[in-house]
Design a protein around this motif. Structure first.
Motif, PDB file in Angstrom:
ATOM      1  N   ARG A   1      -9.983 -11.570   5.445  1.00  0.00           N
ATOM      2  CA  ARG A   1      -9.949 -12.031   6.837  1.00  0.00           C
ATOM      3  C   ARG A   1     -10.983 -13.130   7.034  1.00  0.00           C
ATOM      4  NH1 ARG A   1     -11.512 -12.469  11.766  1.00  0.00           N
ATOM      5  NH2 ARG A   1     -13.613 -12.039  11.043  1.00  0.00           N
TER       6      ARG A   1
ATOM      7  N   GLY B   1     -11.014   3.381  -2.508  1.00  0.00           N
ATOM      8  CA  GLY B   1     -10.117   3.474  -1.358  1.00  0.00           C
ATOM      9  C   GLY B   1     -10.875   3.202  -0.073  1.00  0.00           C
TER      10      GLY B   1
ATOM     11  N   ARG C   1     -14.731   1.327  10.307  1.00  0.00           N
ATOM     12  CA  ARG C   1     -16.090   0.786  10.160  1.00  0.00           C
ATOM     13  C   ARG C   1     -16.739   0.530  11.514  1.00  0.00           C
ATOM     14  NH1 ARG C   1     -14.405  -3.178   7.087  1.00  0.00           N
ATOM     15  NH2 ARG C   1     -14.350  -4.490   8.917  1.00  0.00           N
TER      16      ARG C   1
ATOM     17  N   ASP D   1       8.855   3.133   4.294  1.00  0.00           N
ATOM     18  CA  ASP D   1       7.978   2.175   4.973  1.00  0.00           C
ATOM     19  C   ASP D   1       7.031   2.890   5.930  1.00  0.00           C
ATOM     20  OD1 ASP D   1       8.861  -0.087   3.721  1.00  0.00           O
ATOM     21  OD2 ASP D   1      10.257  -0.662   5.317  1.00  0.00           O
TER      22      ASP D   1
ATOM     23  N   PRO E   1      -0.271  -9.273   6.488  1.00  0.00           N
ATOM     24  CA  PRO E   1      -0.648 -10.348   7.419  1.00  0.00           C
ATOM     25  C   PRO E   1      -2.006 -10.975   7.118  1.00  0.00           C
ATOM     26  CG  PRO E   1      -0.055  -8.314   8.601  1.00  0.00           C
ATOM     27  CD  PRO E   1      -0.126  -7.972   7.156  1.00  0.00           C
ATOM     28  N   ILE E   2      -2.916 -10.185   6.521  1.00  0.00           N
ATOM     29  CA  ILE E   2      -4.251 -10.718   6.213  1.00  0.00           C
ATOM     30  C   ILE E   2      -4.165 -11.672   5.031  1.00  0.00           C
ATOM     31  CG2 ILE E   2      -6.646 -10.111   5.706  1.00  0.00           C
ATOM     32  CD1 ILE E   2      -5.060  -7.113   6.276  1.00  0.00           C
TER      33      ILE E   2
ATOM     34  N   CYS F   1     -10.137  -6.099   2.654  1.00  0.00           N
ATOM     35  CA  CYS F   1      -9.345  -6.883   3.619  1.00  0.00           C
ATOM     36  C   CYS F   1     -10.243  -7.699   4.549  1.00  0.00           C
ATOM     37  CB  CYS F   1      -8.320  -6.042   4.359  1.00  0.00           C
ATOM     38  SG  CYS F   1      -8.873  -4.528   5.065  1.00  0.00           S
ATOM     39  N   GLU F   2     -11.433  -7.217   4.852  1.00  0.00           N
ATOM     40  CA  GLU F   2     -12.321  -8.006   5.711  1.00  0.00           C
ATOM     41  C   GLU F   2     -12.785  -9.280   4.995  1.00  0.00           C
ATOM     42  OE1 GLU F   2     -12.659  -7.277   8.842  1.00  0.00           O
ATOM     43  OE2 GLU F   2     -14.090  -8.850   9.363  1.00  0.00           O
TER      44      GLU F   2
ATOM     45  N   GLN G   1     -11.980  -0.452   0.504  1.00  0.00           N
ATOM     46  CA  GLN G   1     -10.725  -0.999   1.026  1.00  0.00           C
ATOM     47  C   GLN G   1     -10.892  -1.843   2.290  1.00  0.00           C
ATOM     48  OE1 GLN G   1      -7.623   1.439   3.168  1.00  0.00           O
ATOM     49  NE2 GLN G   1      -7.273   1.845   1.031  1.00  0.00           N
ATOM     50  N   GLY G   2     -11.705  -1.368   3.222  1.00  0.00           N
ATOM     51  CA  GLY G   2     -11.904  -2.142   4.453  1.00  0.00           C
ATOM     52  C   GLY G   2     -12.637  -3.444   4.193  1.00  0.00           C
TER      53      GLY G   2
ATOM     54  N   PHE H   1       0.867  -1.186   0.000  1.00  0.00           N
ATOM     55  CA  PHE H   1       0.000   0.000   0.000  1.00  0.00           C
ATOM     56  C   PHE H   1       0.900   1.230   0.000  1.00  0.00           C
ATOM     57  CE2 PHE H   1      -2.283   3.498   1.742  1.00  0.00           C
ATOM     58  CZ  PHE H   1      -3.635   3.299   1.501  1.00  0.00           C
TER      59      PHE H   1
ATOM     60  N   GLN I   1      -4.060  -3.577   7.886  1.00  0.00           N
ATOM     61  CA  GLN I   1      -5.177  -2.907   7.218  1.00  0.00           C
ATOM     62  C   GLN I   1      -6.524  -3.366   7.788  1.00  0.00           C
ATOM     63  OE1 GLN I   1      -3.457  -1.631   4.202  1.00  0.00           O
ATOM     64  NE2 GLN I   1      -5.070  -0.203   3.649  1.00  0.00           N
TER      65      GLN I   1
ATOM     66  N   ASP J   1     -15.755   2.902   3.839  1.00  0.00           N
ATOM     67  CA  ASP J   1     -15.647   2.359   5.205  1.00  0.00           C
ATOM     68  C   ASP J   1     -15.641   3.494   6.225  1.00  0.00           C
ATOM     69  OD1 ASP J   1     -14.723  -0.670   4.628  1.00  0.00           O
ATOM     70  OD2 ASP J   1     -13.740   0.671   3.228  1.00  0.00           O
TER      71      ASP J   1
ATOM     72  N   ALA K   1       4.617   0.922   8.429  1.00  0.00           N
ATOM     73  CA  ALA K   1       3.371   0.816   7.665  1.00  0.00           C
ATOM     74  C   ALA K   1       3.494  -0.108   6.456  1.00  0.00           C
ATOM     75  CB  ALA K   1       2.914   2.206   7.225  1.00  0.00           C
ATOM     76  N   ALA K   2       4.612  -0.804   6.344  1.00  0.00           N
ATOM     77  CA  ALA K   2       4.755  -1.814   5.301  1.00  0.00           C
ATOM     78  C   ALA K   2       4.003  -3.098   5.669  1.00  0.00           C
ATOM     79  CB  ALA K   2       6.224  -2.116   5.043  1.00  0.00           C
ATOM     80  N   ARG K   3       3.397  -3.112   6.834  1.00  0.00           N
ATOM     81  CA  ARG K   3       2.607  -4.278   7.261  1.00  0.00           C
ATOM     82  C   ARG K   3       1.332  -4.369   6.411  1.00  0.00           C
ATOM     83  NH1 ARG K   3       1.043  -5.237  13.536  1.00  0.00           N
ATOM     84  NH2 ARG K   3       3.152  -4.425  13.686  1.00  0.00           N
ATOM     85  N   ASN K   4       0.569  -3.324   6.382  1.00  0.00           N
ATOM     86  CA  ASN K   4      -0.710  -3.153   5.663  1.00  0.00           C
ATOM     87  C   ASN K   4      -1.482  -4.449   5.358  1.00  0.00           C
ATOM     88  OD1 ASN K   4       0.413  -3.706   2.844  1.00  0.00           O
ATOM     89  ND2 ASN K   4       1.530  -1.827   3.288  1.00  0.00           N
ATOM     90  N   PHE K   5      -1.599  -4.852   4.111  1.00  0.00           N
ATOM     91  CA  PHE K   5      -2.419  -6.027   3.765  1.00  0.00           C
ATOM     92  C   PHE K   5      -1.704  -7.358   4.013  1.00  0.00           C
ATOM     93  CE2 PHE K   5      -4.628  -2.825   1.289  1.00  0.00           C
ATOM     94  CZ  PHE K   5      -5.950  -3.262   1.287  1.00  0.00           C
TER      95      PHE K   5
ATOM     96  N   HIS L   1      -9.286  -0.817   9.554  1.00  0.00           N
ATOM     97  CA  HIS L   1     -10.692  -0.660   9.183  1.00  0.00           C
ATOM     98  C   HIS L   1     -11.650  -1.195  10.240  1.00  0.00           C
ATOM     99  CE1 HIS L   1     -10.326   1.457   5.484  1.00  0.00           C
ATOM    100  NE2 HIS L   1      -9.352   0.665   5.115  1.00  0.00           N
TER     101      HIS L   1
END
Lengths: 216, 225
Positions: free
Chosen positions: A102, B131, B96, B68, A170-171, A98-99, A94-95, A19, B88, B135, A164-168, B92
Motif C-alpha cells: 500500500r 500469517g 493493527r 470465494d 486491489p493492493i 500488504c501495508e 501478513q498485515g 489467499f 487485506q 499484526d 473474499a477473493a478480493r484479498n490482496f 489489517h
C-alpha cells in the motif's frame, strides 16, 4: 493468455494475489509457467498448494526469491526447495506485507510499525520510540508486475471482485509497474456502478478474460 | 492415573464466556477455531477474518460451499446479516489499528510478561509461517491465548522467558488452558480460576513463573448458569 505474459523477463519481480484458495490468478500463473521465465522474485501471501496456485512455478524451478507471510504446509515444492537452500525466503507479517505494498502504491518509501518489535522480524531494521512506544521501520514493497484476479472488468479496466477473493488483489494493483488482471467477465465501459468499483482503471494495464480455476 | 484435564473443546467453551455482547472478534488457528460453536445464546459477536470479512458466520453446509467465501483457514464459511467484504489492507487496518475488541490465538509459549510465541517451534522442518498473528497480537484491544498448559512432551508452556521465536512482546492479557485461567497483570501472572479437581499448587507446579493467588481459587466454569 500467453500474450499477456509474453514479455515477462527472467529475473522479474512479480506479485500474485490470492489467499486461502480464493482470488488467485491461476490462468496467468499457468501462462507464466508456459512462458518459462526463470530466476523470478515473487511476492505472495503463500507459496502454492501442490501443483496449484504458485506451486507450478516452484515445480518448474522458475522462482529464486520469495516474500511471503505464510508459505503454507501444502506448498510442497517450495518447502523442498527451501529445505535444500535452493530458494530464498523473506517472511513478513501478513498485515505488514500488504501495508508495504500500500505504501509503495501511495508513494510512501517507508513507515514505522509496531508489528514485530522485539521479534526476529525486527532484525536489521531501524527502531525508534514515538510517543513512548517502540516501532520498527518497514520499507515499501513494489514489483515489476502484479498478477491479480477480479470477477469483472469493464473495457477500461475498472474492477469489481467477488467475496473474499478480493484479498490482496486491489493492493497489488497499485504497487506494480504493470498490473495484469484475470477476470471472469468483461463488460462495456459505463455499465459498472461507479459506487461499486473497487479498483479504478488507472491501476490496470492488461485484462485477460479467462474462466477461473479454483484450487480448493 | 493422572487427573483428567479439560479437553480442547472445554477450553474453547470456557474462552467463549470471555466474549462480550456486540464484540468484534478474531479467532486464530487451533483451539480458538473451536470457540465460535460455544458462543452463549444471549451474546452476539461479529467474527473478523484477516482475508477480508467482517461478520463471518458458520461453516458452509455440504453442497453449499463457495470457494470465494473462505475463512483464513481456507474453510468455506457463510455470512451473517450486516457482514462486509474488504481488502487485506483494510482487514489489517482493523487488526493493527486496534479496532478489534477481542482476539483469541493459540500459543506455544507465553511468558510472565505476556510475550507470546506461537508461530514456530525451533528446529521444526520447513519455513514456518507468520500469517496474521503478529499484526493481530500487536493490535488487539484484548488478547486471549488458549492452549494446553503443557506441551505434548510435558514441557511447561507458561514460562519466565519465551525460548521460541516471538510473535509479539507484552501482548497477552489472559491465558486459558486445560488447567487454569490466568491473567497477565503489571504485577505478574494472576491465577483467576483452576480446572475442576486441580489445586492452585498443582497449576503452579506446571507453570514456570510464580502465579499469584490468595485464598481459595474459584473453579473454572464452562458455561453460564
Amino acid at each position: 493468455m500467453d500474450l499477456a505474459v509474453a514479455d515477462i523477463p527472467d529475473g522479474a519481480t512479480v506479485m500474485f494475489g490470492g489467499f486461502g484458495g480464493a482470488g488467485f490468478p491461476n490462468n496467468l500463473i499457468q501462462g507464466l509457467a508456459r512462458r518459462g521465465a526463470r530466476n523470478l522474485s515473487v511476492i505472495s501471501n503463500n507459496c502454492g498448494t501442490g501443483d496449484g496456485e504458485l506451486g507450478i512455478l516452484f515445480k518448474n524451478r522458475q522462482i529464486r526469491h520469495v516474500v511471503a507471510a505464510f508459505p503454507g504446509p501444502g506448498a510442497t515444492y517450495f518447502q523442498q526447495q527451501f529445505d535444500a537452500g535452493e530458494v530464498e525466503l523473506e517472511l513478513v507479517p501478513q498485515g505488514i506485507l500488504c501495508e508495504r505494498m500500500r505504501a509503495f502504491g501511495a508513494g510512501i518509501p517507508a513507515f514505522y510499525s509496531p508489528v514485530g518489535v522485539g521479534t526476529d522480524v525486527a532484525k536489521g531494521k531501524e527502531e525508534r520510540v514515538i510517543r513512548g512506544e517502540r516501532y520498527i521501520l518497514e520499507q515499501a514493497l513494489g514489483a515489476d508486475y502484479a498478477f491479480i484476479k477480479a470477477q469483472r472488468a469493464d473495457r477500461m479496466g475498472n474492477l469489481v471482485y467477488r467475496k473474499a477473493a478480493r484479498n490482496f488483489n486491489p493492493i497489488m494493483a497499485t504497487a506494480a509497474k504493470i498490473t495484469i488482471v484475470e477476470v471472469d467477465e468483461v463488460v462495456e465501459t459505463g455499465t459498472l456502478d461507479p459506487e461499486m468499483i473497487v479498483t479504478p482503471s488507472i491501476y490496470v494495464n492488461r485484462i485477460v478474460l479467462a474462466k477461473g480455476i479454483h484450487n480448493a | 492415573m493422572p487427573k483428567a484435564r479439560l479437553t480442547r473443546e472445554q477450553i474453547a467453551e470456557r474462552a467463549a464466556l470471555e466474549l462480550p455482547d456486540g464484540a468484534y472478534v478474531n479467532l486464530g488457528w487451533g483451539i480458538p477455531n473451536l470457540i465460535a460453536a460455544y458462543v452463549p445464546k444471549d451474546v452476539v459477536v461479529y467474527f473478523h477474518s484477516e482475508n477480508g470479512i467482517l461478520g463471518m458466520g458458520p461453516r458452509a453446509k455440504p453442497g453449499e460451499e463457495d470457494y470465494d467465501l473462505v475463512d483464513a483457514m481456507k474453510v468455506p464459511v457463510t455470512l451473517v446479516p450486516g457482514a462486509a467484504y474488504f481488502s487485506q489492507v483494510d482487514a489489517h487496518v482493523m487488526t493493527r489499528g486496534g479496532h478489534l475488541d477481542i482476539c483469541i490465538l493459540g500459543g506455544l509459549q507465553v511468558s510472565e510478561k505476556g510475550d507470546l510465541a506461537n508461530w514456530r517451534v525451533p528446529g521444526a522442518k520447513g519455513a514456518g509461517g507468520i500469517g496474521g498473528a503478529m499484526d493481530i497480537s500487536v493490535g488487539a484491544k484484548r488478547l486471549i491465548v488458549t492452549m494446553e498448559h503443557n506441551a505434548k512432551d510435558g514441557q511447561r508452556k507458561i514460562v519466565k522467558t519465551c525460548s521460541f521465536p516471538l510473535t509479539a512482546i507484552e501482548c497477552v492479557n489472559t491465558i486459558i488452558t486445560d488447567l487454569a485461567v490466568i491473567d497477565v497483570t503489571a504485577d505478574g501472572l494472576v491465577l483467576r480460576e483452576a480446572a475442576p479437581g486441580f489445586t492452585p499448587e498443582e497449576v503452579q507446579a506446571q507453570s514456570e513463573p510464580k502465579l499469584r493467588y490468595s485464598g481459595k481459587v474459584p473453579e473454572m466454569v464452562l458455561r453460564k448458569k
